[in-house]
Design a protein around this motif. Structure first.
Motif, mmCIF file in Angstrom:
data_model
loop_
_atom_site.group_PDB
_atom_site.id
_atom_site.type_symbol
_atom_site.label_atom_id
_atom_site.label_comp_id
_atom_site.label_asym_id
_atom_site.label_seq_id
_atom_site.Cartn_x
_atom_site.Cartn_y
_atom_site.Cartn_z
ATOM 1 N N MET A 163 0.067 3.962 -8.297
ATOM 2 C CA MET A 163 -1.095 2.841 -9.375
ATOM 3 C C MET A 163 -1.557 2.342 -7.933
ATOM 4 N N THR A 164 -2.198 1.016 -8.445
ATOM 5 C CA THR A 164 -3.220 0.362 -7.966
ATOM 6 C C THR A 164 -3.474 -0.684 -8.386
ATOM 7 N N SER A 165 -3.563 -1.649 -7.783
ATOM 8 C CA SER A 165 -3.329 -3.266 -8.444
ATOM 9 C C SER A 165 -3.899 -4.036 -9.172
ATOM 10 N N TYR A 213 2.317 2.155 -3.537
ATOM 11 C CA TYR A 213 0.648 2.193 -4.186
ATOM 12 C C TYR A 213 0.776 3.910 -4.334
ATOM 13 N N LEU A 247 8.738 -1.535 -6.319
ATOM 14 C CA LEU A 247 7.649 -1.147 -7.728
ATOM 15 C C LEU A 247 8.578 -0.698 -8.774
ATOM 16 N N ASP A 263 -2.786 -1.792 -12.394
ATOM 17 C CA ASP A 263 -2.179 -1.022 -12.781
ATOM 18 C C ASP A 263 -1.450 -2.104 -13.016
ATOM 19 N N THR A 268 3.319 6.042 -5.623
ATOM 20 C CA THR A 268 3.273 6.438 -7.413
ATOM 21 C C THR A 268 2.201 6.024 -7.417
ATOM 22 N N GLU A 279 0.830 -1.213 -0.173
ATOM 23 C CA GLU A 279 0.217 -0.444 0.019
ATOM 24 C C GLU A 279 0.891 1.190 -0.371
#
Length: 325
Positions: A241-243, A236, A322, A245, A239, A233
Protein backbone atom coordinates in the motif's frame (compact mmCIF):
# COMPACT_ATOMS: atom_id res chain seq x y z
CA UNK A 1 -5.22 -19.60 1.48
CA UNK A 2 -7.28 -18.34 4.40
CA UNK A 3 -5.65 -16.52 7.29
CA UNK A 4 -6.72 -15.52 10.80
CA UNK A 5 -7.01 -11.76 11.18
CA UNK A 6 -7.67 -9.66 14.29
CA UNK A 7 -10.84 -7.81 13.35
CA UNK A 8 -12.19 -4.77 15.20
CA UNK A 9 -15.59 -5.59 16.63
CA UNK A 10 -16.14 -2.63 18.97
CA UNK A 11 -14.66 0.57 20.33
CA UNK A 12 -15.18 2.71 23.42
CA UNK A 13 -13.58 5.57 25.32
CA UNK A 14 -13.70 7.29 28.71
CA UNK A 15 -12.54 10.68 29.93
CA UNK A 16 -12.37 12.24 33.39
CA UNK A 17 -15.12 14.69 34.30
CA UNK A 18 -12.86 17.72 34.70
CA UNK A 19 -11.75 19.77 31.69
CA UNK A 20 -8.75 22.06 32.18
CA UNK A 21 -8.32 24.76 29.56
CA UNK A 22 -5.13 26.61 28.71
CA UNK A 23 -6.62 29.72 30.29
CA UNK A 24 -7.14 27.88 33.58
CA UNK A 25 -3.56 26.58 33.55
CA UNK A 26 -2.27 30.10 32.92
CA UNK A 27 -3.64 31.13 36.31
CA UNK A 28 -1.22 28.83 38.14
CA UNK A 29 1.66 28.34 35.69
CA UNK A 30 3.76 30.91 33.81
CA UNK A 31 2.18 30.24 30.42
CA UNK A 32 -0.61 31.42 28.11
CA UNK A 33 -3.17 29.98 25.75
CA UNK A 34 -1.27 31.51 22.82
CA UNK A 35 2.06 30.00 23.90
CA UNK A 36 0.61 26.48 24.33
CA UNK A 37 -1.54 26.54 21.19
CA UNK A 38 1.18 27.81 18.88
CA UNK A 39 3.73 25.23 20.03
CA UNK A 40 1.51 22.18 20.47
CA UNK A 41 -2.01 22.70 19.11
CA UNK A 42 -3.42 21.84 22.56
CA UNK A 43 -6.34 23.95 23.83
CA UNK A 44 -7.59 21.80 26.73
CA UNK A 45 -7.09 18.46 28.45
CA UNK A 46 -9.00 16.21 30.89
CA UNK A 47 -7.59 15.72 34.39
CA UNK A 48 -8.61 12.86 36.68
CA UNK A 49 -9.77 13.51 40.23
CA UNK A 50 -8.95 11.30 43.22
CA UNK A 51 -11.78 8.90 42.44
CA UNK A 52 -10.71 8.38 38.82
CA UNK A 53 -7.86 5.95 38.19
CA UNK A 54 -6.25 4.22 35.24
CA UNK A 55 -8.25 1.04 35.87
CA UNK A 56 -11.57 2.85 36.42
CA UNK A 57 -11.17 4.76 33.15
CA UNK A 58 -10.03 1.58 31.37
CA UNK A 59 -13.03 -0.32 32.74
CA UNK A 60 -15.45 2.37 31.55
CA UNK A 61 -13.91 2.35 28.07
CA UNK A 62 -13.98 -1.46 27.98
CA UNK A 63 -17.68 -1.56 28.84
CA UNK A 64 -18.46 0.88 26.03
CA UNK A 65 -16.39 -1.15 23.57
CA UNK A 66 -18.20 -4.35 24.53
CA UNK A 67 -21.56 -2.62 24.14
CA UNK A 68 -20.51 -1.35 20.71
CA UNK A 69 -19.48 -4.89 19.76
CA UNK A 70 -22.76 -6.32 21.07
CA UNK A 71 -20.66 -8.75 23.05
CA UNK A 72 -20.79 -10.07 26.61
CA UNK A 73 -17.69 -9.75 28.76
CA UNK A 74 -17.63 -13.53 29.21
CA UNK A 75 -16.66 -13.86 25.54
CA UNK A 76 -13.33 -12.09 26.15
CA UNK A 77 -10.32 -14.31 26.87
CA UNK A 78 -7.50 -11.75 26.70
CA UNK A 79 -7.10 -8.25 28.15
CA UNK A 80 -4.04 -6.10 27.52
CA UNK A 81 -3.78 -2.61 28.99
CA UNK A 82 -1.12 -0.30 27.60
CA UNK A 83 -0.20 2.09 30.40
CA UNK A 84 2.71 3.81 32.13
CA UNK A 85 0.55 4.91 35.07
CA UNK A 86 -0.96 1.74 36.59
CA UNK A 87 -3.03 1.99 39.75
CA UNK A 88 -0.43 -0.06 41.63
CA UNK A 89 3.05 -1.40 41.08
CA UNK A 90 1.16 -4.70 41.09
CA UNK A 91 -1.29 -6.21 40.43
CA UNK A 92 -1.75 -5.04 36.86
CA UNK A 93 -4.51 -2.64 35.96
CA UNK A 94 -5.64 -5.22 33.39
CA UNK A 95 -6.53 -7.68 36.14
CA UNK A 96 -8.60 -4.96 37.81
CA UNK A 97 -10.48 -4.47 34.52
CA UNK A 98 -10.91 -8.24 34.27
CA UNK A 99 -12.37 -8.35 37.79
CA UNK A 100 -14.60 -5.35 37.13
CA UNK A 101 -16.05 -7.11 34.10
CA UNK A 102 -16.62 -10.30 36.07
CA UNK A 103 -14.29 -12.36 33.87
CA UNK A 104 -12.81 -15.40 35.62
CA UNK A 105 -10.91 -16.98 32.73
CA UNK A 106 -8.23 -16.11 30.19
CA UNK A 107 -5.24 -13.81 30.66
CA UNK A 108 -4.92 -10.14 31.62
CA UNK A 109 -1.74 -8.09 31.83
CA UNK A 110 -0.30 -4.59 31.41
CA UNK A 111 2.19 -3.56 28.75
CA UNK A 112 4.47 -0.56 29.19
CA UNK A 113 5.85 1.24 26.13
CA UNK A 114 4.86 4.79 27.18
CA UNK A 115 3.13 6.68 24.34
CA UNK A 116 3.58 3.70 22.01
CA UNK A 117 1.80 1.48 24.52
CA UNK A 118 -1.44 1.06 22.58
CA UNK A 119 0.31 0.13 19.33
CA UNK A 120 2.54 -2.34 21.20
CA UNK A 121 -0.52 -3.79 22.96
CA UNK A 122 -2.40 -4.06 19.67
CA UNK A 123 0.51 -5.87 18.02
CA UNK A 124 0.81 -8.22 21.00
CA UNK A 125 -2.89 -9.05 21.01
CA UNK A 126 -2.73 -9.65 17.26
CA UNK A 127 -0.04 -12.32 17.80
CA UNK A 128 -2.19 -14.10 20.39
CA UNK A 129 -5.32 -14.02 18.23
CA UNK A 130 -3.73 -14.98 14.92
CA UNK A 131 -1.85 -17.85 16.58
CA UNK A 132 -5.22 -19.37 17.47
CA UNK A 133 -4.47 -19.45 21.21
CA UNK A 134 -7.15 -16.84 22.02
CA UNK A 135 -10.36 -15.78 20.34
CA UNK A 136 -11.37 -12.29 21.53
CA UNK A 137 -9.33 -9.54 23.14
CA UNK A 138 -9.83 -6.22 24.83
CA UNK A 139 -6.94 -3.92 23.93
CA UNK A 140 -6.93 -0.78 26.07
CA UNK A 141 -4.80 2.34 26.33
CA UNK A 142 -5.33 4.09 29.65
CA UNK A 143 -3.39 6.77 31.51
CA UNK A 144 -3.53 9.26 34.36
CA UNK A 145 -0.37 11.15 33.41
CA UNK A 146 -1.47 14.04 35.62
CA UNK A 147 -0.18 11.95 38.56
CA UNK A 148 3.44 12.04 37.32
CA UNK A 149 3.68 15.67 36.20
CA UNK A 150 5.55 18.45 37.92
CA UNK A 151 2.84 21.12 37.92
CA UNK A 152 5.45 23.84 38.30
CA UNK A 153 7.23 22.87 35.07
CA UNK A 154 5.44 24.76 32.33
CA UNK A 155 7.33 22.93 29.57
CA UNK A 156 5.74 19.57 30.45
CA UNK A 157 2.62 20.01 32.60
CA UNK A 158 0.73 21.81 29.81
CA UNK A 159 1.20 18.90 27.39
CA UNK A 160 -0.50 15.93 29.01
CA UNK A 161 -3.98 14.74 29.93
CA UNK A 162 -5.82 11.65 31.20
CA UNK A 163 -8.20 9.20 29.56
CA UNK A 164 -8.77 5.71 28.16
CA UNK A 165 -9.79 4.03 24.93
CA UNK A 166 -10.52 0.39 24.14
CA UNK A 167 -10.93 -1.91 21.15
CA UNK A 168 -12.56 -5.33 21.05
CA UNK A 169 -10.69 -7.60 18.61
CA UNK A 170 -11.89 -10.96 17.35
CA UNK A 171 -9.94 -13.61 15.45
CA UNK A 172 -11.73 -14.25 12.14
CA UNK A 173 -10.78 -16.25 9.08
CA UNK A 174 -10.13 -13.99 6.10
CA UNK A 175 -8.84 -14.52 2.56
CA UNK A 176 -5.22 -13.71 3.39
CA UNK A 177 -5.15 -10.62 1.16
CA UNK A 178 -4.71 -6.89 1.78
CA UNK A 179 -8.44 -6.57 1.13
CA UNK A 180 -9.09 -8.47 4.39
CA UNK A 181 -10.71 -6.80 7.36
CA UNK A 182 -8.62 -6.54 10.50
CA UNK A 183 -4.98 -5.90 11.33
CA UNK A 184 -2.89 -6.26 8.18
CA UNK A 185 0.58 -5.57 9.59
CA UNK A 186 2.34 -4.14 12.66
CA UNK A 187 5.90 -2.89 13.11
CA UNK A 188 7.58 -2.12 16.45
CA UNK A 189 10.93 -0.54 17.34
CA UNK A 190 12.87 0.45 20.47
CA UNK A 191 16.18 2.18 21.15
CA UNK A 192 17.25 2.51 24.79
CA UNK A 193 20.05 4.96 24.05
CA UNK A 194 17.54 7.82 24.20
CA UNK A 195 16.41 7.36 27.82
CA UNK A 196 17.48 10.82 29.01
CA UNK A 197 15.37 12.58 26.37
CA UNK A 198 12.06 11.41 27.88
CA UNK A 199 11.76 9.60 31.20
CA UNK A 200 10.35 9.65 34.72
CA UNK A 201 12.92 10.28 37.46
CA UNK A 202 11.62 7.66 39.88
CA UNK A 203 10.41 4.10 40.25
CA UNK A 204 10.04 1.25 42.76
CA UNK A 205 13.35 -0.33 41.75
CA UNK A 206 15.40 2.87 41.94
CA UNK A 207 14.17 5.72 44.14
CA UNK A 208 11.17 4.02 45.68
CA UNK A 209 9.07 6.98 44.57
CA UNK A 210 6.75 7.65 41.65
CA UNK A 211 8.86 10.52 40.30
CA UNK A 212 8.07 13.19 37.71
CA UNK A 213 8.19 13.25 33.95
CA UNK A 214 11.32 14.81 32.42
CA UNK A 215 11.59 15.69 28.74
CA UNK A 216 14.01 17.32 26.31
CA UNK A 217 11.31 18.61 24.01
CA UNK A 218 13.52 19.73 21.13
CA UNK A 219 15.35 16.40 21.06
CA UNK A 220 12.10 14.42 21.07
CA UNK A 221 10.77 16.54 18.20
CA UNK A 222 14.02 16.09 16.27
CA UNK A 223 13.82 12.31 16.37
CA UNK A 224 10.05 11.91 16.09
CA UNK A 225 9.37 12.50 12.40
CA UNK A 226 12.17 10.21 11.18
CA UNK A 227 11.25 7.37 13.53
CA UNK A 228 7.56 7.63 12.71
CA UNK A 229 8.10 7.53 8.95
CA UNK A 230 10.45 4.56 9.35
CA UNK A 231 7.78 2.18 10.70
CA UNK A 232 5.12 3.54 8.34
CA UNK A 233 7.30 2.84 5.33
CA UNK A 234 7.72 -0.69 6.71
CA UNK A 235 3.93 -1.05 6.82
CA UNK A 236 3.67 0.08 3.21
CA UNK A 237 6.40 -2.35 2.14
CA UNK A 238 4.68 -5.25 3.92
CA UNK A 239 1.31 -4.63 2.26
CA UNK A 240 2.13 -2.96 -1.04
CA UNK A 241 0.00 0.00 0.00
CA UNK A 242 0.88 3.69 -0.20
CA UNK A 243 -0.40 6.86 1.43
CA UNK A 244 -2.92 7.12 -1.42
CA UNK A 245 -4.59 3.91 -0.22
CA UNK A 246 -5.29 5.26 3.26
CA UNK A 247 -8.70 6.45 4.31
CA UNK A 248 -7.50 7.68 7.71
CA UNK A 249 -4.22 8.41 9.47
CA UNK A 250 -4.60 8.26 13.26
CA UNK A 251 -1.28 9.26 14.87
CA UNK A 252 -0.31 9.52 18.50
CA UNK A 253 -1.66 12.88 19.63
CA UNK A 254 1.45 14.50 21.12
CA UNK A 255 2.01 17.68 19.16
CA UNK A 256 0.25 19.08 16.11
CA UNK A 257 3.52 20.21 14.56
CA UNK A 258 4.94 16.67 14.70
CA UNK A 259 1.72 15.26 13.23
CA UNK A 260 1.67 17.83 10.41
CA UNK A 261 5.34 17.29 9.58
CA UNK A 262 4.95 13.49 9.53
CA UNK A 263 1.88 13.60 7.29
CA UNK A 264 3.59 16.01 4.91
CA UNK A 265 6.73 13.88 4.68
CA UNK A 266 4.64 10.78 3.94
CA UNK A 267 2.38 12.52 1.44
CA UNK A 268 -0.76 11.95 3.52
CA UNK A 269 -3.47 14.49 2.66
CA UNK A 270 -4.42 16.75 5.61
CA UNK A 271 -8.09 15.79 5.31
CA UNK A 272 -7.17 12.15 6.10
CA UNK A 273 -5.48 13.03 9.40
CA UNK A 274 -7.51 12.55 12.60
CA UNK A 275 -6.58 15.26 15.11
CA UNK A 276 -7.76 15.33 18.72
CA UNK A 277 -4.69 16.79 20.42
CA UNK A 278 -6.52 20.12 20.70
CA UNK A 279 -9.18 18.65 23.02
CA UNK A 280 -7.33 15.80 24.78
CA UNK A 281 -3.70 16.89 24.96
CA UNK A 282 -1.14 14.08 25.02
CA UNK A 283 -2.77 11.13 26.79
CA UNK A 284 0.17 8.80 26.08
CA UNK A 285 -1.04 5.22 25.46
CA UNK A 286 -4.68 6.39 25.47
CA UNK A 287 -4.29 8.94 22.68
CA UNK A 288 -4.72 6.68 19.64
CA UNK A 289 -7.81 4.78 20.86
CA UNK A 290 -9.35 8.07 22.04
CA UNK A 291 -8.79 9.58 18.58
CA UNK A 292 -10.13 6.44 16.91
CA UNK A 293 -13.26 6.63 19.06
CA UNK A 294 -13.87 10.27 18.11
CA UNK A 295 -13.52 9.56 14.39
CA UNK A 296 -15.69 6.45 14.64
CA UNK A 297 -18.43 8.11 16.66
CA UNK A 298 -18.67 11.14 14.35
CA UNK A 299 -19.02 8.85 11.33
CA UNK A 300 -15.67 9.39 9.66
CA UNK A 301 -14.29 5.88 10.18
CA UNK A 302 -16.57 3.29 8.59
CA UNK A 303 -16.46 -0.41 7.81
CA UNK A 304 -13.91 -1.21 5.12
CA UNK A 305 -11.80 1.91 5.70
CA UNK A 306 -8.02 1.54 5.69
CA UNK A 307 -6.63 3.07 8.89
CA UNK A 308 -2.97 3.71 9.73
CA UNK A 309 -1.88 4.09 13.37
CA UNK A 310 1.51 5.26 14.60
CA UNK A 311 3.11 6.32 17.87
CA UNK A 312 6.42 7.20 19.48
CA UNK A 313 7.18 7.21 23.19
CA UNK A 314 9.90 7.38 25.82
CA UNK A 315 12.61 4.79 25.64
CA UNK A 316 12.52 5.52 22.72
CA UNK A 317 9.77 3.21 21.48
CA UNK A 318 7.85 3.59 18.25
CA UNK A 319 5.52 1.55 16.09
CA UNK A 320 2.83 1.38 13.44
CA UNK A 321 -0.26 -0.69 12.73
CA UNK A 322 -2.16 -0.83 9.44
CA UNK A 323 -5.69 -2.23 9.52
CA UNK A 324 -8.95 -2.38 7.63
CA UNK A 325 -11.90 -1.40 9.80
Amino acid sequence: MTQLRSVVRGIGSALPARVVTNEELAKTVDTSDEWITQRTGIRQRYIADKTETTSSLALAAARKALADAGMDASEIDLIIVGTSTPDNTFPSSATQVQDGLGIRHGAAFDLQAVCSGFVFALATADKFLTSGSHKRALVIGAEVFSRILNWEDRTTCVLFGDGAGALVLEAQEQDGAVTDRGILTTHLRSDGRHREKLYVDGGPGSTGTVGHLRMEGKEVFRHAVGMITDVIEDAYAATGMTSDDLDWFVPHQANKRIIDASAQKLGIAPEKVVLTVDRHGNTSAASIPLALAVAYEDGRIKGGDVVLLEAMGGGFTWGSALLRW
